[in-house]
Design a protein around this motif. Structure first.
Motif, PDB file in Angstrom:
ATOM      1  N   THR A 173      54.384 -41.325 -17.395  1.00  9.25           N
ATOM      2  CA  THR A 173      54.744 -42.660 -17.848  1.00  9.25           C
ATOM      3  C   THR A 173      53.630 -43.600 -17.417  1.00  9.25           C
ATOM      4  OG1 THR A 173      57.094 -42.142 -17.626  1.00  9.25           O
ATOM      5  CG2 THR A 173      56.495 -44.472 -17.757  1.00  9.25           C
ATOM      6  N   LEU A 174      53.037 -44.285 -18.394  1.00  9.89           N
ATOM      7  CA  LEU A 174      51.911 -45.173 -18.145  1.00  9.89           C
ATOM      8  C   LEU A 174      52.320 -46.606 -18.445  1.00  9.89           C
ATOM      9  CD1 LEU A 174      50.807 -42.295 -19.036  1.00  9.89           C
ATOM     10  CD2 LEU A 174      48.710 -43.461 -19.582  1.00  9.89           C
ATOM     11  N   ALA A 175      51.871 -47.534 -17.602  1.00 12.92           N
ATOM     12  CA  ALA A 175      52.163 -48.950 -17.812  1.00 12.92           C
ATOM     13  C   ALA A 175      50.958 -49.778 -17.394  1.00 12.92           C
ATOM     14  CB  ALA A 175      53.392 -49.365 -17.005  1.00 12.92           C
ATOM     15  N   GLY A 176      50.753 -50.880 -18.095  1.00 14.28           N
ATOM     16  CA  GLY A 176      49.679 -51.799 -17.745  1.00 14.28           C
ATOM     17  C   GLY A 176      48.434 -51.561 -18.570  1.00 14.28           C
ATOM     18  N   SER A 177      47.288 -51.489 -17.881  1.00 14.82           N
ATOM     19  CA  SER A 177      45.988 -51.405 -18.539  1.00 14.82           C
ATOM     20  C   SER A 177      45.243 -50.160 -18.081  1.00 14.82           C
ATOM     21  CB  SER A 177      45.186 -52.665 -18.191  1.00 14.82           C
ATOM     22  OG  SER A 177      43.927 -52.633 -18.793  1.00 14.82           O
ATOM     23  N   ILE A 215      49.967 -32.528 -27.117  1.00 13.09           N
ATOM     24  CA  ILE A 215      50.064 -33.822 -26.439  1.00 13.09           C
ATOM     25  C   ILE A 215      50.861 -34.765 -27.340  1.00 13.09           C
ATOM     26  CG2 ILE A 215      48.817 -35.818 -25.533  1.00 13.09           C
ATOM     27  CD1 ILE A 215      46.505 -33.927 -24.862  1.00 13.09           C
ATOM     28  N   TYR A 216      51.919 -35.333 -26.779  1.00 11.25           N
ATOM     29  CA  TYR A 216      52.774 -36.275 -27.487  1.00 11.25           C
ATOM     30  C   TYR A 216      52.594 -37.656 -26.865  1.00 11.25           C
ATOM     31  CZ  TYR A 216      55.032 -32.119 -29.300  1.00 11.25           C
ATOM     32  OH  TYR A 216      55.276 -30.910 -29.917  1.00 11.25           O
ATOM     33  N   ILE A 217      52.404 -38.663 -27.705  1.00  7.92           N
ATOM     34  CA  ILE A 217      52.304 -40.044 -27.245  1.00  7.92           C
ATOM     35  C   ILE A 217      53.531 -40.763 -27.790  1.00  7.92           C
ATOM     36  CG2 ILE A 217      50.936 -42.157 -27.277  1.00  7.92           C
ATOM     37  CD1 ILE A 217      48.446 -40.407 -27.578  1.00  7.92           C
ATOM     38  N   VAL A 218      54.386 -41.218 -26.876  1.00  9.74           N
ATOM     39  CA  VAL A 218      55.682 -41.778 -27.240  1.00  9.74           C
ATOM     40  C   VAL A 218      55.637 -43.308 -27.210  1.00  9.74           C
ATOM     41  CG1 VAL A 218      58.142 -41.812 -26.679  1.00  9.74           C
ATOM     42  CG2 VAL A 218      56.797 -39.732 -26.261  1.00  9.74           C
ATOM     43  N   GLN A 219      55.981 -43.905 -28.331  1.00 10.95           N
ATOM     44  CA  GLN A 219      56.120 -45.351 -28.516  1.00 10.95           C
ATOM     45  C   GLN A 219      54.876 -46.159 -28.131  1.00 10.95           C
ATOM     46  OE1 GLN A 219      59.681 -46.515 -26.412  1.00 10.95           O
ATOM     47  NE2 GLN A 219      60.998 -45.654 -27.983  1.00 10.95           N
ATOM     48  N   PRO A 220      53.707 -45.796 -28.683  1.00  4.86           N
ATOM     49  CA  PRO A 220      52.523 -46.603 -28.391  1.00  4.86           C
ATOM     50  C   PRO A 220      52.567 -47.948 -29.118  1.00  4.86           C
ATOM     51  CG  PRO A 220      51.991 -44.972 -30.031  1.00  4.86           C
ATOM     52  CD  PRO A 220      53.406 -44.698 -29.587  1.00  4.86           C
ATOM     53  N   ALA A 250      48.304 -30.160 -14.630  1.00  5.18           N
ATOM     54  CA  ALA A 250      47.630 -29.006 -15.237  1.00  5.18           C
ATOM     55  C   ALA A 250      47.726 -27.779 -14.334  1.00  5.18           C
ATOM     56  CB  ALA A 250      46.169 -29.334 -15.519  1.00  5.18           C
ATOM     57  N   ALA A 251      47.761 -27.989 -13.040  1.00 10.46           N
ATOM     58  CA  ALA A 251      47.867 -26.883 -12.090  1.00 10.46           C
ATOM     59  C   ALA A 251      49.173 -26.116 -12.249  1.00 10.46           C
ATOM     60  CB  ALA A 251      47.736 -27.406 -10.661  1.00 10.46           C
ATOM     61  N   GLN A 252      50.170 -26.739 -12.907  1.00 12.92           N
ATOM     62  CA  GLN A 252      51.470 -26.095 -13.105  1.00 12.92           C
ATOM     63  C   GLN A 252      51.616 -25.511 -14.510  1.00 12.92           C
ATOM     64  OE1 GLN A 252      54.806 -28.228 -11.380  1.00 12.92           O
ATOM     65  NE2 GLN A 252      53.373 -29.547 -10.272  1.00 12.92           N
ATOM     66  N   SER A 253      50.513 -25.474 -15.260  1.00 14.02           N
ATOM     67  CA  SER A 253      50.474 -24.862 -16.605  1.00 14.02           C
ATOM     68  C   SER A 253      51.621 -25.304 -17.519  1.00 14.02           C
ATOM     69  CB  SER A 253      50.467 -23.344 -16.476  1.00 14.02           C
ATOM     70  OG  SER A 253      49.368 -22.914 -15.715  1.00 14.02           O
ATOM     71  N   PRO A 254      51.698 -26.598 -17.838  1.00 12.43           N
ATOM     72  CA  PRO A 254      52.774 -27.058 -18.711  1.00 12.43           C
ATOM     73  C   PRO A 254      52.591 -26.555 -20.141  1.00 12.43           C
ATOM     74  CG  PRO A 254      51.185 -28.807 -18.386  1.00 12.43           C
ATOM     75  CD  PRO A 254      50.779 -27.672 -17.469  1.00 12.43           C
ATOM     76  N   THR A 255      53.694 -26.526 -20.870  1.00 13.87           N
ATOM     77  CA  THR A 255      53.643 -26.123 -22.280  1.00 13.87           C
ATOM     78  C   THR A 255      53.385 -27.312 -23.206  1.00 13.87           C
ATOM     79  OG1 THR A 255      56.040 -26.374 -22.445  1.00 13.87           O
ATOM     80  CG2 THR A 255      55.194 -24.176 -21.894  1.00 13.87           C
ATOM     81  N   ALA A 256      53.597 -28.532 -22.697  1.00 11.82           N
ATOM     82  CA  ALA A 256      53.344 -29.757 -23.465  1.00 11.82           C
ATOM     83  C   ALA A 256      53.083 -30.893 -22.481  1.00 11.82           C
ATOM     84  CB  ALA A 256      54.533 -30.105 -24.347  1.00 11.82           C
ATOM     85  N   LEU A 257      52.352 -31.897 -22.953  1.00 13.30           N
ATOM     86  CA  LEU A 257      52.114 -33.116 -22.186  1.00 13.30           C
ATOM     87  C   LEU A 257      52.687 -34.272 -22.989  1.00 13.30           C
ATOM     88  CD1 LEU A 257      50.779 -34.723 -19.857  1.00 13.30           C
ATOM     89  CD2 LEU A 257      48.697 -34.795 -21.251  1.00 13.30           C
ATOM     90  N   VAL A 258      53.613 -35.009 -22.375  1.00 14.75           N
ATOM     91  CA  VAL A 258      54.253 -36.139 -23.038  1.00 14.75           C
ATOM     92  C   VAL A 258      53.854 -37.409 -22.300  1.00 14.75           C
ATOM     93  CG1 VAL A 258      56.436 -37.157 -23.776  1.00 14.75           C
ATOM     94  CG2 VAL A 258      56.195 -34.662 -23.682  1.00 14.75           C
ATOM     95  N   LEU A 259      53.237 -38.330 -23.033  1.00  8.81           N
ATOM     96  CA  LEU A 259      52.810 -39.604 -22.459  1.00  8.81           C
ATOM     97  C   LEU A 259      53.723 -40.707 -22.971  1.00  8.81           C
ATOM     98  CD1 LEU A 259      48.969 -39.201 -23.036  1.00  8.81           C
ATOM     99  CD2 LEU A 259      50.263 -38.681 -20.963  1.00  8.81           C
ATOM    100  N   TYR A 260      54.497 -41.289 -22.066  1.00  8.60           N
ATOM    101  CA  TYR A 260      55.364 -42.412 -22.411  1.00  8.60           C
ATOM    102  C   TYR A 260      54.548 -43.683 -22.204  1.00  8.60           C
ATOM    103  CZ  TYR A 260      59.142 -39.036 -22.340  1.00  8.60           C
ATOM    104  OH  TYR A 260      59.957 -37.948 -22.609  1.00  8.60           O
ATOM    105  N   VAL A 261      54.212 -44.363 -23.301  1.00  9.32           N
ATOM    106  CA  VAL A 261      53.250 -45.459 -23.223  1.00  9.32           C
ATOM    107  C   VAL A 261      53.775 -46.784 -23.776  1.00  9.32           C
ATOM    108  CG1 VAL A 261      51.264 -43.901 -23.255  1.00  9.32           C
ATOM    109  CG2 VAL A 261      52.166 -44.783 -25.405  1.00  9.32           C
ATOM    110  N   SER A 262      55.069 -46.933 -23.889  1.00  9.03           N
ATOM    111  CA  SER A 262      55.604 -48.172 -24.468  1.00  9.03           C
ATOM    112  C   SER A 262      55.212 -49.390 -23.623  1.00  9.03           C
ATOM    113  CB  SER A 262      57.119 -48.102 -24.632  1.00  9.03           C
ATOM    114  OG  SER A 262      57.752 -47.984 -23.370  1.00  9.03           O
TER     115      SER A 262
END
Length: 106
Positions: A17-21, A76-81, A38-50
């Motif tokens: 979850t990212l906020a700000g600049s 890679i999924y970018i949610v609500q940019p 990345a060290a945990q070998s995820p199957t997807a990366l979801v970025l919550y950027v609203s």
């Protein structure tokens, strides 16, 4: 404008979850989080950027870094940019390497 990032991994999916600049002064924070998940070998990366108000070229580099670090099979999924972030992704062509979604799972 500050920057805040939180991360968690749930059922193999890395969620940030990212906020700000997201700019040159804050990109190192995102890079550290990407390396951590990345060290945990995820199957997807979801970025919550609203709540992400700005992304500079340094932020774009972090998306490219994530793609390289996680590999081509990790989506890679970018949610609500916000609109200006979508515009930046379109102008640079990075939009073809990510999925823009209103909700995850899409």
């Amino acid at each position: 404008m500050g920057f805040n990032i939180t991360s968690e991994i749930t059922e193999g999916v890395a969620k940030l979850t990212l906020a700000g600049s997201l700019d040159s002064s804050s990109a190192s924070m995102m890079q550290a989080e990407i390396q951590k998940v990345a060290a945990q070998s995820p199957t997807a990366l979801v970025l919550y950027v609203s709540q992400l108000e700005f992304m500079s070229s340094a932020g774009l580099r972090m998306l490219i870094f994530a793609k390289q670090k996680l590999g081509t099979t990790v989506q890679i999924y970018i949610v609500q940019p916000q609109g200006q972030i979508v515009d930046t992704l379109q102008m640079t062509g990075i939009i073809h390497s990510v999925h823009i979604v209103d909700n995850y799972p899409a």
